[in-house]
Design a protein around this motif. Structure first.
Motif, short mmCIF file in Angstrom:
data_model
loop_
_atom_site.label_atom_id
_atom_site.label_comp_id
_atom_site.label_asym_id
_atom_site.label_seq_id
_atom_site.Cartn_x
_atom_site.Cartn_y
_atom_site.Cartn_z
N VAL B 209 0.88 -1.17 0.00
CA VAL B 209 0.00 0.00 0.00
C VAL B 209 0.91 1.22 0.00
O VAL B 209 1.67 1.43 0.95
CB VAL B 209 -0.91 0.00 1.25
N VAL B 210 0.86 2.01 -1.06
CA VAL B 210 1.76 3.17 -1.12
C VAL B 210 1.09 4.44 -0.63
O VAL B 210 1.76 5.40 -0.26
CB VAL B 210 2.35 3.38 -2.54
N GLN B 211 -0.21 4.46 -0.63
CA GLN B 211 -0.92 5.61 -0.03
C GLN B 211 -2.31 5.17 0.38
O GLN B 211 -3.00 4.47 -0.35
CB GLN B 211 -1.01 6.79 -1.01
N LEU B 212 -2.71 5.60 1.58
CA LEU B 212 -4.04 5.27 2.10
C LEU B 212 -4.67 6.56 2.55
O LEU B 212 -4.12 7.29 3.38
CB LEU B 212 -3.91 4.29 3.27
N GLY B 213 -5.82 6.91 2.00
CA GLY B 213 -6.45 8.16 2.42
C GLY B 213 -7.73 8.40 1.66
O GLY B 213 -8.14 7.58 0.82
N ALA B 214 -8.36 9.53 1.98
CA ALA B 214 -9.60 9.88 1.29
C ALA B 214 -9.27 10.14 -0.19
O ALA B 214 -8.15 10.55 -0.51
CB ALA B 214 -10.19 11.13 1.92
N PRO B 215 -10.22 9.93 -1.08
CA PRO B 215 -9.95 10.12 -2.51
C PRO B 215 -9.39 11.51 -2.81
O PRO B 215 -8.43 11.63 -3.59
CB PRO B 215 -11.33 9.93 -3.15
N GLU B 216 -9.95 12.53 -2.16
CA GLU B 216 -9.47 13.90 -2.43
C GLU B 216 -8.01 14.04 -2.04
O GLU B 216 -7.23 14.72 -2.72
CB GLU B 216 -10.28 14.95 -1.64
N ALA B 217 -7.64 13.40 -0.93
CA ALA B 217 -6.26 13.50 -0.45
C ALA B 217 -5.32 12.88 -1.48
O ALA B 217 -4.24 13.44 -1.76
CB ALA B 217 -6.13 12.80 0.89
N LEU B 218 -5.70 11.75 -2.05
CA LEU B 218 -4.84 11.12 -3.05
C LEU B 218 -4.71 12.01 -4.28
O LEU B 218 -3.64 12.15 -4.86
CB LEU B 218 -5.43 9.76 -3.48
N TRP B 219 -5.83 12.61 -4.65
CA TRP B 219 -5.85 13.42 -5.88
C TRP B 219 -5.04 14.70 -5.69
O TRP B 219 -4.23 15.06 -6.55
CB TRP B 219 -7.31 13.73 -6.24
N LEU B 220 -5.28 15.37 -4.55
CA LEU B 220 -4.65 16.67 -4.35
C LEU B 220 -3.23 16.56 -3.81
O LEU B 220 -2.41 17.44 -4.05
CB LEU B 220 -5.51 17.52 -3.40
N ALA B 221 -2.95 15.49 -3.06
CA ALA B 221 -1.62 15.37 -2.48
C ALA B 221 -1.09 13.96 -2.61
O ALA B 221 -1.02 13.21 -1.63
CB ALA B 221 -1.67 15.79 -1.00
N PRO B 222 -0.73 13.57 -3.83
CA PRO B 222 -0.20 12.21 -4.00
C PRO B 222 1.07 12.03 -3.18
O PRO B 222 1.89 12.95 -3.10
CB PRO B 222 0.06 12.11 -5.50
N ALA B 223 1.19 10.85 -2.58
CA ALA B 223 2.29 10.62 -1.65
C ALA B 223 3.65 10.64 -2.36
O ALA B 223 4.65 11.01 -1.77
CB ALA B 223 2.10 9.29 -0.94
N ASP B 224 3.68 10.20 -3.58
CA ASP B 224 4.95 10.22 -4.29
C ASP B 224 4.71 10.29 -5.80
O ASP B 224 3.56 10.32 -6.26
CB ASP B 224 5.81 9.01 -3.91
N ALA B 225 5.80 10.35 -6.53
CA ALA B 225 5.70 10.53 -7.98
C ALA B 225 4.99 9.34 -8.64
O ALA B 225 4.25 9.51 -9.62
CB ALA B 225 7.10 10.69 -8.57
N LEU B 348 2.99 20.50 -7.82
CA LEU B 348 3.17 19.80 -6.54
C LEU B 348 4.52 19.10 -6.55
O LEU B 348 4.85 18.39 -7.50
CB LEU B 348 2.07 18.76 -6.33
N LEU B 349 5.25 19.33 -5.45
CA LEU B 349 6.53 18.65 -5.33
C LEU B 349 6.29 17.27 -4.74
O LEU B 349 5.70 17.13 -3.67
CB LEU B 349 7.41 19.47 -4.38
N VAL B 350 6.68 16.23 -5.47
CA VAL B 350 6.44 14.85 -4.97
C VAL B 350 7.76 14.08 -4.95
O VAL B 350 8.53 14.16 -5.91
CB VAL B 350 5.41 14.11 -5.84
N PRO B 351 8.03 13.35 -3.87
CA PRO B 351 9.28 12.60 -3.83
C PRO B 351 9.24 11.42 -4.80
O PRO B 351 8.20 10.79 -4.97
CB PRO B 351 9.36 12.10 -2.38
N GLU B 352 10.38 11.14 -5.45
CA GLU B 352 10.48 9.91 -6.24
C GLU B 352 10.63 8.77 -5.24
O GLU B 352 11.34 8.90 -4.25
CB GLU B 352 11.71 9.96 -7.17
N ARG B 353 9.95 7.64 -5.51
CA ARG B 353 10.03 6.52 -4.57
C ARG B 353 11.42 5.92 -4.64
O ARG B 353 12.00 5.81 -5.71
CB ARG B 353 8.99 5.47 -4.94
N ALA B 354 11.96 5.56 -3.47
CA ALA B 354 13.30 4.97 -3.43
C ALA B 354 13.34 3.74 -4.34
O ALA B 354 12.42 2.93 -4.34
CB ALA B 354 13.63 4.57 -2.00
N GLY B 355 14.40 3.68 -5.12
CA GLY B 355 14.56 2.49 -5.96
C GLY B 355 13.84 2.61 -7.28
O GLY B 355 14.01 1.77 -8.15
N SER B 356 13.03 3.66 -7.45
CA SER B 356 12.30 3.76 -8.72
C SER B 356 13.09 4.61 -9.71
O SER B 356 14.00 5.32 -9.35
CB SER B 356 10.92 4.38 -8.52
#
Lengths: 544, 356
Positions: B209-225, B348-356
């Motif tokens: 699971v790379v991100q868990l949250g309300a749909p709006e949260a995923l859309w507006l603030a994706p956890a990573d690239a 939006l600044l999003v971190p690249e996932r390690a290893g990706s």
């Protein structure tokens, strides 16, 4: 689909259950083996050495190999044109020709033998016709009681196997390859030899080796026609056990026969594996075209005539003979139900009853064993045993099984009906297994998962989901076993049960005492009963 | 009933699935991800159809990890519905009740009542083979609900239906879940479906699971690239360097030029970052430049996909970099040069996932 995965302790239990179920089914083959080979251990190796030094052993092996080879070649020659007609051409009578594919499974060999006697025999239809038309003193056709009779009967009986197996592949060979060859200037003959036949080769090899195997282990047809010419190992086992009452020799022959059959089954399995190997054309059926040109029409007509005579002649002869009766002392002939009346006056009703009881018992044992094995193997998820099961009845001959079971389950004044049912079930259950296995395989894994999430235990799932969904497949297998039992004279002759004889044995005895017309009447009854079961089976498999 | 997976782990030869998620009683969780990400395995682990190699499953606070599927009391709706072909509609729905030993009359009346609630009144005696896709889906749901399940698990419940029906049924399913108040876990690969079905969405990738949250949260603030790329809100470009900026902002140098982004709460200097340029947040401006001084992205339209209420554009800058934008209506054609203002909320600044 995979069976649902269970937790580990449950897996162990299920695996144990699966092994037990498969073992119960295998027992039908394994239990009689000590009975069959037992006498070998009693007399040491003496009987075996005596049998191996006996020229009759080797001459029967030679005869079996020779007649099987000739039968396969003739079946191939008869089957190949039929395969082409059925697979690639549309014409009136195609469905009928195609339906002959069921003959080797639906028609008992004894009925084929009787049909040949009534058609090709000394007093058969062909000779009667020729004597009358040509005004001859002696019947001119006399090949029946020789290797020629054996070979023709085997070929006519088994060519539908070639037709079915080669036809299935032929129907799916892509037209484009032949078109490509045509565009490059190849003629039809060249296309057949250079493009089509090489691609059919695996199916042809597989079908031919199956015909070889069936002919090699043939019993009834060789017993009837081979008397003058020679005998196969199967017949030799019967003679040693029942006529010479030399159990050591019977057991030794059984050993030689089993070894030879195992070798042949190995060859067949290899052919079959090649036939089914990936890379084979798995395409759609090509549309069938009407017969083109005069040459094709004439050839098809010629083939149709030959096939009708070979297949239809004996069949019609049996049916007609069952209604022909000799009236009074004058010896005049007329049509009527006299043969059937005489049959019932001399106790055929009892025979009918025994046949039904025997067939039902066989069907029950075969279906139970087949279903248990299919269910058990599905739980195990095993692959290897599936192949073994499919080839087992070919590898262990009916004579060996019969010899064994009659010793394990002895009866008074002949073998017990239970022993006969066990012998027949040993031959029939792998077919019941195949049918149950196909039905179980069609149950989607998700359906079983759904049952599990709704609270069903494994046993509960078997009762509420597995068995109801596979019921038609199981019924189809049972009906097949029933039909086989009704027509199976071989195991009855081998086991020789006491009491009222089942129809097949009654028919054999009537023919043996030259009461051919009554034998034909018994044959017709037997065929009706067998066809009924076969029709039920087809119905059940269609609905699968 | 509350349902919580604590690092439920399954090792497959090609993928290790570790599922961590919780759904509160009466709420719904959509498990979203590309195919092969392990979402169906996660659902089967919860259902008890796969045995986990480690981890725990809590149902209503009690440990259900070692319970077999049949004792978990979870209703499962399978992708192809897995209805029993030999049973009528009502007997399918009543199956779980029969297993639980209810009398024939009781289970029939309960099943009929449930069918009526799902709009299948009078369908009881029908053969399942005679049902349409939508009807089958509802029968499968009724069968799952009949056992008063602790939660209902749905594995791609709409994927075998045609798009029209799919849209209608997913709204119906969500309404039903709210009305009946059952706890729901639904697996899907469709983003729109996940946003509609789930109070929360667990986005899975590579077995986790790379991100868990309300749909709006995923859309507006994706956890990573990776999340941003999967959701497809816009273009994700590598941030090549950072430059000084006013408080609360960070200036990132990208192939599209320097973009002003909102400063993330904690930016790791060592990590690699990407900039998500949200297509739906770019504001069209005259091609000559923006009025408020925010960065203007100018490009030639290389692709214009008309999608009804809007047109999705792909543009190429003079420097050869590509970005995506949206226009209301049908107002652009390939070859045309357009400009868009990229305000900080669109970048939006999003971190690249390690290893990706």
């Amino acid at each position: 689909m995979d069976a649902p995965r269970a937790s580990r302790p449950a897996n162990v239990l299920l695996a144990a259950g699966g092994i037990l179920a498969a073992a119960l089914a295998l027992a039908l083959f394994l239990v009689p083996l000590p009975g069959a080979f037992g006498p070998l251990f009693g007399s040491g190796a003496k009987a075996l050495i005596r049998t191996l030094n006996d020229s009759r052993t080797w001459s029967s092996l030679r005869f079996a190999l020779l007649e099987s080879l000739a039968s396969s070649v003739l079946a191939l020659a008869l089957g190949l044109p039929a395969a082409w007609l059925v697979a690639r051409r549309e014409f009136r009578g195609r469905r009928f020709l195609s339906s002959l594919g069921a003959v080797p499974f639906a028609v008992p060999p004894l009925l084929v033998a009787l049909g040949f006697v009534m058609f090709w025999g000394r007093s058969g239809a062909v000779n009667a016709f020729l004597v009358r038309v040509l005004g001859l003193d002696e019947p001119p056709v006399s090949f029946l009681y020789s290797i020629h009779g054996v070979v023709l009967a085997h070929a006519v009986y088994n060519f539908p196997i070639v037709m079915r197996m080669a036809g299935d592949l032929w129907a799916r060979l892509p037209d484009e390859q032949a078109d490509a060859a045509r565009s490059l200037g190849a003629g039809e003959g060249r296309i057949l030899l250079g493009v089509t036949l090489p691609q059919l080769a695996p199916a042809l090899a597989s079908a031919t080796s199956l015909v070889f195997l069936y002919s090699f282990s043939s019993f009834v047809i060789v017993l009837v026609f081979g008397a003058m010419a020679g005998s196969t190992l199967e017949v030799e086992i019967y003679r040693a056990a029942r006529i010479e009452v030399d159990q050591g020799r019977a057991a030794s022959l059984a050993l030689v026969g089993t070894a030879a059959a195992l070798l042949l089954v190995g060859v067949y399995a290899a052919m079959e594996a090649r036939h089914a190997s990936p890379g084979q054309s798995q395409g759609l059926r090509n549309p069938r075209k009407p017969l083109r040109g005069r040459l094709e029409r004439v050839a098809a007509l010629a083939y149709g005539t030959v096939a009708s005579i070979l297949v239809g002649g004996p069949a019609v002869s049996v049916l007609a003979a069952s209604f022909i009766e000799r009236r009074g002392f004058s010896g005049t002939f007329g049509f009527g139900l006299g043969n059937y009346r005489r049959l019932f006056e001399s106790g055929a009703l009892g025979s009918l009853g025994v046949t039904l009881v025997l067939a039902l018992t066989t069907a029950f044992i075969a279906a139970a064993a087949g279903t248990a094995a299919a269910w058990g193997l599905r739980r195990l998820g095993a692959r290897g045993p599936k192949l073994t099961f499919a080839y087992l009845p070919l590898a262990v001959s009916p004579a060996v099984i019969a010899l064994g079971w009659t010793r394990v389950v002895p009866g008074r004044g002949g073998a017990s009906l239970l022993a006969v049912a066990l012998i027949q079930a040993a031959g029939a259950w792998p077919l019941a297994w195949r049918s149950a296995h196909a039905a179980f395989s069609k149950i989607q894994g998700n359906v079983l998962d759904a049952a599990a999430t709704l609270g069903s235990s494994t046993a509960d799932r078997a009762r509420r989901v597995d068995l109801p969904l596979a019921a038609r497949g199981i019924a189809s297998g049972a009906a097949f076993a029933f039909a086989l039992s009704v027509g199976d004279a071989g195991s009855l002759i081998l086991a020789s049960p006491g009491g009222a004889p089942p129809l097949a044995l009654l028919m054999y005895r009537l023919a043996g005492s030259y009461r051919f017309n009554e034998a034909c009447a018994a044959g017709v009854l037997m065929a009706l009963l067998g066809s009924l079961a076969f029709a039920i089976r087809e119905e059940a498999s269609d609905a699968l | 009933m509350r349902c919580e997976a604590r690092s439920l782990r399954k090792d497959w030869p090609s993928l290790t699935v570790i599922f961590d998620a919780a759904v509160e009683d009466g709420r719904s969780l959509a498990i979203l991800g590309p195919s092969g990400c392990g979402k169906s395995t996660a659902l089967r682990l919860v259902a008890g159809l796969e045995r986990p190699d480690s981890g725990r499953l809590l149902l209503g606070g009690s440990d259900a990890t070692d319970k077999p599927a049949r004792e978990r009391g979870l209703g499962v709706v399978f992708q192809d519905f897995a209805l029993f072909p030999h049973l009528s509609v009502v007997d399918n729905v009543a199956y779980g009740l029969a297993v639980r030993g209810l009398s024939r009359a009781d289970r029939r009346s309960k099943a009929e009542a449930l069918l009526a609630r799902l709009g299948l009144e009078g369908f009881g005696r029908r053969e399942v083979a005679s049902l349409s896709g939508g009807e089958r889906q509802r029968v499968a749901l009724a069968r799952a609900l009949a056992i008063d399940p602790a939660a209902v698990l749905l594995d791609e419940p709409l994927s075998s239906l045609d798009p029209e029906l799919r849209k209608r049924l997913r709204s119906e399913l969500r309404d039903l879940q709210r009305r009946e108040g059952f706890t729901m876990l639904a697996v899907t690969h469709d983003i729109e479906e996940a946003f509609l079905l789930g109070d929360e969405v667990a986005l899975m990738d590579g077995g986790r699971v790379v991100q868990l949250g309300a749909p709006e949260a995923l859309w507006l603030a994706p956890a990573d690239a990776g999340v941003a790329r999967f959701l497809g809100r816009g273009t994700v470009l590598p941030a090549l360097a950072f430059e000084p900026a006013p408080a609360g902002l960070v200036h990132a140098r990208t192939a599209l030029g320097v973009l002003a982004c909102r400063e993330p709460v904690a930016r790791d200097e060592a990590a690699r970052y990407g900039v998500l340029v949200a297509a739906d947040a770019l504001v069209p401006v005259p091609a000559t430049g923006s009025a408020d001084g925010s960065a203007a992205l100018r490009g030639r339209v290389v692709r214009a996909d008309f999608a009804g209420s809007l047109t999705r554009l792909e543009l190429e800058t003079e420097g050869g970099a590509r970005f995506r934008a949206e226009l209301k209506g049908r107002d652009a054609s390939p070859g045309e040069t357009l400009a868009f203002a990229a305000q900080p909320d669109a970048c939006l600044l999003v971190p690249e996932r390690a290893g990706s």
